[in-house]
Scaffold this active site. Sequence first.
Site, PDB file in Angstrom:
ATOM      1  N   SER A 149       1.080  -0.786   0.051  1.00  0.00           N
ATOM      2  CA  SER A 149      -0.182  -0.510   0.041  1.00  0.00           C
ATOM      3  C   SER A 149       1.052   1.429   0.116  1.00  0.00           C
ATOM      4  O   SER A 149       2.052   1.787  -0.734  1.00  0.00           O
ATOM      5  CB  SER A 149      -0.961   0.044   1.239  1.00  0.00           C
ATOM      6  OG  SER A 149      -1.540   1.087   1.321  1.00  0.00           O
ATOM      7  N   TYR A 162      -4.088   6.695  -7.462  1.00  0.00           N
ATOM      8  CA  TYR A 162      -2.986   6.005  -6.788  1.00  0.00           C
ATOM      9  C   TYR A 162      -3.594   5.786  -4.835  1.00  0.00           C
ATOM     10  O   TYR A 162      -3.713   4.285  -4.770  1.00  0.00           O
ATOM     11  CB  TYR A 162      -1.822   6.852  -6.625  1.00  0.00           C
ATOM     12  CG  TYR A 162      -0.461   6.121  -6.478  1.00  0.00           C
ATOM     13  CD1 TYR A 162      -0.137   5.178  -6.778  1.00  0.00           C
ATOM     14  CD2 TYR A 162      -0.336   6.650  -5.009  1.00  0.00           C
ATOM     15  CE1 TYR A 162       1.398   4.387  -5.944  1.00  0.00           C
ATOM     16  CE2 TYR A 162       0.822   6.058  -4.492  1.00  0.00           C
ATOM     17  CZ  TYR A 162       1.410   4.993  -4.538  1.00  0.00           C
ATOM     18  OH  TYR A 162       2.497   4.101  -4.136  1.00  0.00           O
ATOM     19  N   LYS A 166      -4.804   2.502  -2.927  1.00  0.00           N
ATOM     20  CA  LYS A 166      -4.173   2.087  -1.448  1.00  0.00           C
ATOM     21  C   LYS A 166      -4.488   1.581  -0.680  1.00  0.00           C
ATOM     22  O   LYS A 166      -4.442   0.749  -0.341  1.00  0.00           O
ATOM     23  CB  LYS A 166      -2.803   3.017  -1.535  1.00  0.00           C
ATOM     24  CG  LYS A 166      -1.303   2.557  -2.334  1.00  0.00           C
ATOM     25  CD  LYS A 166      -1.044   1.328  -3.381  1.00  0.00           C
ATOM     26  CE  LYS A 166       0.328   1.493  -3.647  1.00  0.00           C
ATOM     27  NZ  LYS A 166       0.469   0.227  -4.109  1.00  0.00           N
TER      28      LYS A 166
END
Length: 322
Positions: A149, A162, A166
Site C-alpha cells: 500500500s 493511486y 492504496k
Amino acid sequence: MHLMGRAAVVTGAGRGIGREVALELARQGASVVVNDPGLGRGGEKTEERPADEVVAEIQRMGGKAVANYDSVSDYLKAGLMINQCIDTYGKIDILVNVAGNLRERMIWNMSEDDFDAVVTTHLKGHWNMSHHAVKAMRQVGHGRIVNFSSDAFKGSVGQCNYAASKAGIIGLTRSIAKETAKYGITCNAICPSADTRMTVNDAVKENRRRRYEAGLLTKAQYERTLLPRGPEYIAPMVVYLCTDEADQISGQVFHVERGAIHTYYFGEEYKWLHKGDDGMFTVDELMETVPGTLMNGIVPVVPPVKMADAVKAGEAKEKKAG
C-alpha cells in the site's frame, strides 16, 4: 537462512523495492519467480527485461529464480504466474505484490484511462494475484502474502487514482487476513517510503522544497527527505513477515523506511455523540454540537478555510490564468 525450501512470487521485481525483496528472499533460501513486464513508470511498453537481470543476479548468488513477464492486471495471466511457481518449484508459499504504476493528474484533469490503468494495476492486480495464490495455499494449510500500500491512502494531491487504490489494498489485506486465518495463511501490508523511479524525480524534489518553504514541512522533516532512502531498507521487514516466526501477525499495516518502522491506528471508533436509543439529531443540533465533540482534537485533512475565502481564491487564480 530463514526461508530455505520456500517458493515465492514477487511482482514488479525487476527494479526498486520489488528487486530488493526478490534478492533478500533468495538470500534467505527461497526460490523466486521474478515478475516484471518491463513497463515504464506510467505503464507504457518498453523493450527492457529487468526481470532477466534479477534472475541472473540471484543465480550468481547460488539461488534459484525464473523470470516472468506478464501483467498482474490480467486475471488469467496472474493465474498462470502462480502456476509457473507451482510447476517450477512444486508449490507457492509466498506472494509479494509490489507491481504498480503512476499517472498523476488533478482529478479535473485525470482521464478515465488514467484512473482505470492505475486502479487495475494496483488494486485489481493485488486481487488477481492473491485470488489465485490463496486457492493453492489453502490446500496445503500455509501461505504468506505481503501487499504494498502507501501512505497515500490518507489522501494525496494529484494522485486520487493511486490513493484510492492504496486505500483499497488495505481493505483487501485485512479481508484476506480474516478469510484465510483458519488455513494458516497470513496477509499483511507495507506502506514504504523509499527512493525509486516511482517516487522520486525532479518534480517531487521541487515539491518537497516548496512545502518546506511554505511551512508545511519542518526543517527536520525536510532534511529527512534529503537522506538516501534506498529500497533495500524495505526488504528485511517484508521477508520477516514471510517467516514462520511471524505466523501470528496478520491483517496489519506497517510503514517502513530507512531506520524506522511504525504501525497505524485507524479504522476504529474514536469519538461518539449520543442522543439515546431513539434519538434523531436535528441539523441545528448538529451545527451546535459536532464541532466541539466529534471534531474536537481531530487533525484536519486540509487546512481550515472558510468556503467564501476559498471561492474568492479560486476566482482570482482563474482570472490571473486568463
